[in-house]
Design a protein around this motif. Structure first.
Motif, mmCIF file in Angstrom:
data_model
loop_
_atom_site.group_PDB
_atom_site.id
_atom_site.type_symbol
_atom_site.label_atom_id
_atom_site.label_comp_id
_atom_site.label_asym_id
_atom_site.label_seq_id
_atom_site.Cartn_x
_atom_site.Cartn_y
_atom_site.Cartn_z
ATOM 1 N N GLY A 8 -32.559 -4.254 -12.454
ATOM 2 C CA GLY A 8 -32.037 -5.521 -12.946
ATOM 3 C C GLY A 8 -32.967 -6.683 -12.631
ATOM 4 O O GLY A 8 -33.863 -6.585 -11.792
ATOM 5 N N HIS A 9 -32.728 -7.789 -13.322
ATOM 6 C CA HIS A 9 -33.583 -8.974 -13.249
ATOM 7 C C HIS A 9 -33.577 -9.578 -11.839
ATOM 8 O O HIS A 9 -32.623 -9.420 -11.080
ATOM 9 C CB HIS A 9 -33.092 -10.002 -14.267
ATOM 10 N N HIS A 12 -30.505 -11.304 -9.573
ATOM 11 C CA HIS A 12 -29.204 -11.046 -10.194
ATOM 12 C C HIS A 12 -28.199 -10.421 -9.222
ATOM 13 O O HIS A 12 -27.058 -10.205 -9.577
ATOM 14 C CB HIS A 12 -29.367 -10.194 -11.459
ATOM 15 N N VAL A 83 -26.479 -6.944 -13.609
ATOM 16 C CA VAL A 83 -26.725 -8.050 -14.538
ATOM 17 C C VAL A 83 -25.824 -9.217 -14.107
ATOM 18 O O VAL A 83 -24.624 -9.038 -13.912
ATOM 19 C CB VAL A 83 -26.381 -7.641 -15.986
ATOM 20 N N TRP A 89 -28.928 -12.420 -20.684
ATOM 21 C CA TRP A 89 -29.755 -11.205 -20.665
ATOM 22 C C TRP A 89 -31.206 -11.596 -20.484
ATOM 23 O O TRP A 89 -31.769 -12.317 -21.298
ATOM 24 C CB TRP A 89 -29.542 -10.461 -21.985
ATOM 25 N N ALA A 93 -34.241 -7.461 -17.065
ATOM 26 C CA ALA A 93 -33.104 -6.596 -17.402
ATOM 27 C C ALA A 93 -33.515 -5.707 -18.575
ATOM 28 O O ALA A 93 -33.321 -4.489 -18.559
ATOM 29 C CB ALA A 93 -31.886 -7.435 -17.754
#
Ligand SMILES: Nc1nc2c(ncn2[C@@H]2O[C@H](COP(=O)(O)OP(=O)(O)OP(=O)(O)O)[C@@H](O)[C@H]2O)c(=O)[nH]1
Ligand SMILES: [Mg+2]
Length: 589
Positions: A8-9, A12, A83, A89, A93
């Motif tokens: 994931g980013h 986050h 997320v 988004w 991600a």
């Protein structure tokens, strides 16, 4: 034990969530705390009844650390994708999801985190839409908060369900442990960690780095010393050996002799920039916890030949990633053949692409058919099960550790029969073509393979392949034999002298061949008589008083000692005469 990687980013909430689930902080570096972001891979675990210990490999989300992220995810079969509800988004991600999809990761749970900060609805909908076209399309998506603890029980339940569906890897599988961390402990020395996907590592084992051997001095899992660890597991190994400095993230520790280390392989590009868009010339290959520079040569729309900057232990069916560090574009790569033939001629790429059409399943029949000739050892190293049953049902020939396809065996058999026919024409007296010559002629690695492709009416006789037909004597030899036979018709026991044999051109080999063909009787080298001369001699000798001496026999037959001695010996051997202790003989029957 089970192992789950995060994805994931950046920011986050991956590490926060993992900490909330396990009670341990995956960020262990001071710098990580100061900057409030993960840099290295973090390893923490908890117990999730009823599935037991679950370890997390927590990856960094920052775009600069994508290599590290891929090293964490690479050997792990399941993922927790995080997320944030309060952030749309984001690029990593998407990048992480693309990587998981390319690796074919199908076991996952998506946590919409930070749901205490924003309505998780829009993010949930977006995630579902993004997952729809990927290997994670069936993953559950649920809101959580690492801060308030909301949704954590639900998350645990989903993680348990996911883990229960993971296939159980074979405990006796060949070991391939991709080192993801290496450090030195005072008093213990070199320690490496990694995710063991299958197989078992024991204290005292020897493992190979591809170029050196190392010994496992100690095994730890979940910080406890163990006698052994069986995949899937997070393991730490204390190593002993000569070349430990060379070991680092990306080194693969393998069961010795069980893997094929290759710097060339053919892969199918399974996902990426869009159909027909292949990787550029110099992508990085990521597999397990390693990445390596490559040269990429297209073979067709979706097949490429890769040359690696350093060899890796790879098997048919391995999933890998190709990544262009410049554009950040990713492609999935399914390994079809880690031991491909060289492409020499023009047009070889297209031929190769056709041959690879149904490759990648590691089935014996397909592998042997495509290769024609391959060693059983190599096939096993490539991950192909080689047992009697499989060999039989593949219609393959197994000799001396080599496997030959039916098609190849047929063409070799044809070549053998042409070569033997040609040889028997030119050297009818040789008794066939030696196996050793045929090994060279066919270019196969073992005499046993030649023996195995010989088909009736050809047969192998004392190391030679022969048609078994009586030799047709060459014209010159026939003439010589005729001359000798004419001499003998007048005086049946006056075997021609060496001078006479030379004069008519009958040498030792010719005489032997004529005898073999039944045209002459040859009681000894240099002595030739007509066929049937032995029975005639017995008849004449029977007229003598029995027993008779050698000298009496010589006189009766009207010949010399040079002839009578081998002739009498021949009569003894064939049972026409019996020799007494005083060297006299009698005719039997
Ligand atoms: N309010 C709230 N804040 C959160 C939550 N989860 C994480 N945070 C905060 O978000 C920031 C980033 O969280 P991390 O867990 O470090 O994020 P990460 O995904 O591990 O980030 P990288 O490892 O750098 O990719 C921290 O300040 C956390 O305290 C949450 O559920 N609610
Ligand atoms: Mg983190």
């Amino acid at each position: 034990m089970h192992v789950i990687a995060t994805a994931g980013h950046v920011d986050h909430g991956k590490s926060t969530l993992v900490r909330a689930l396990t009670g341990s902080d995956p960020d262990r570096l001071e710098e990580e705390h100061r900057r409030g972001l993960s840099i290295e891979l973090g390893y923490v675990w908890t117990s999730l009844p009823p599935v037991g210990d679950v370890a997390f490999v927590d990856v960094p989300g920052h775009e600069r650390f994508v290599s590290t992220m891929l090293a964490g995810v690479g050997p792990v079969p399941a993922v927790l994708l995080v997320v944030a509800a309060d952030d749309p988004w984001m690029p990593q991600a998407a990048e992480h999801l693309a990587a998981l999809d390319a690796l074919g990761v199908a076991h996952g749970v998506v946590a919409v985190s930070r749901s205490d900060l924003a309505d998780p609805g829009p993010a949930t909908a977006r995630v579902r839409a993004e997952l729809a076209s990927t290997s994670l399309r069936a993953a559950p998506v649920l809101p959580v908060s690492g801060r308030t603890g909301a949704g954590l029980d639900e998350l645990r339940a989903r993680l348990v369900e996911m883990v229960e569906q993971l296939p159980a890897p074979a405990p006796d599988a060949d070991v391939r442990l991709w080192v993801d961390r290496r450090f030195t402990i005072k008093g213990a020395g070199t320690v490496v960690t990694g995710t063991l996907p299958a197989g078992t590592v024991r204290v005292g084992d020897t493992l190979s780095t591809g170029t050196a051997s190392v010994r496992v001095r100690g095994v730890q899992s979940l910080e406890q010393p163990r006698e052994s660890a069986t995949g899937v597991a997070r393991v730490a190994l204390n190593l002993a050996g000569d070349d430990l400095d060379a070991i680092d993230r990306g080194t693969a520790l393998t069961t010795p002799e069980a893997w094929h280390h290759t710097d060339a392989l053919d892969v199918r590009v399974t996902s990426g920039a869009g159909s027909g868009i292949l990787p550029p010339e110099r992508p990085l290959l990521h597999i397990g916890a390693t990445s390596v520079g490559t040269h990429c040569r297209p073979l067709s729309d979706d097949l490429v030949r890769l040359r690696l900057d350093r060899p890796l232990p790879l098997r048919i069916g391995d999933r890998a990633l190709l990544r262009d560090p410049g554009s950040r574009q990713l492609w999935g790569a399914a390994v079809l053949d880690p031991a491909p033939p060289r492409l020499r001629r023009r047009g070889a790429a297209a031929v190769r692409a056709r041959a690879l059409a149904d490759a990648g399943r590691a089935d014996l029949a397909g592998e042997v058919a495509r290769r024609g000739l391959v060693s059983a050892v190599l096939l096993r190293r490539l991950g192909v099960a080689v047992d009697d049953q499989a060999v039989h049902s593949a219609g393959a020939l197994l000799a001396d550790g080599w496997l030959m396809s039916d098609e190849r065996a047929t063409s070799e058999a044809d070549q053998v029969s042409r070569a033997v026919a040609e040889h028997e024409r030119q050297s009818p007296l040789a008794g066939g073509l030696p196996l050793s010559v045929l090994v060279e002629r066919l270019g196969v690695p073992s005499v046993e393979l030649v023996r195995a492709v010989v088909r009736p009416p050809l047969r192998v006789e004392s190391g030679r392949v022969t048609s078994g037909r009586d030799a047709v004597l060459p014209v010159g030899l026939q003439r010589a034999v005729e001359a000798v036979r004419r001499d003998l018709e007048a005086e049946p026991f006056a075997a021609p002298t060496a001078d006479r044999l030379r004069e008519v051109g009958l040498d030792n080999a010719g005489a032997a061949a004529a005898a073999k063909a039944g045209l002459l009787l040859r009681p000894a080298p240099g002595v030739v008589l007509l066929p049937g001369a032995d029975r005639l001699a017995a008849k004449w000798l029977a007229e003598l008083p029995q027993p008779f001496t050698t000298s009496e026999a010589r006189v009766r037959l009207g010949t010399s000692r040079r002839v009578v001695l081998p002739l009498l010996a021949h009569l003894d051997r064939t049972g026409l005469t019996r020799r007494h202790p005083d060297d006299r003989r009698e005719v039997t029957g």
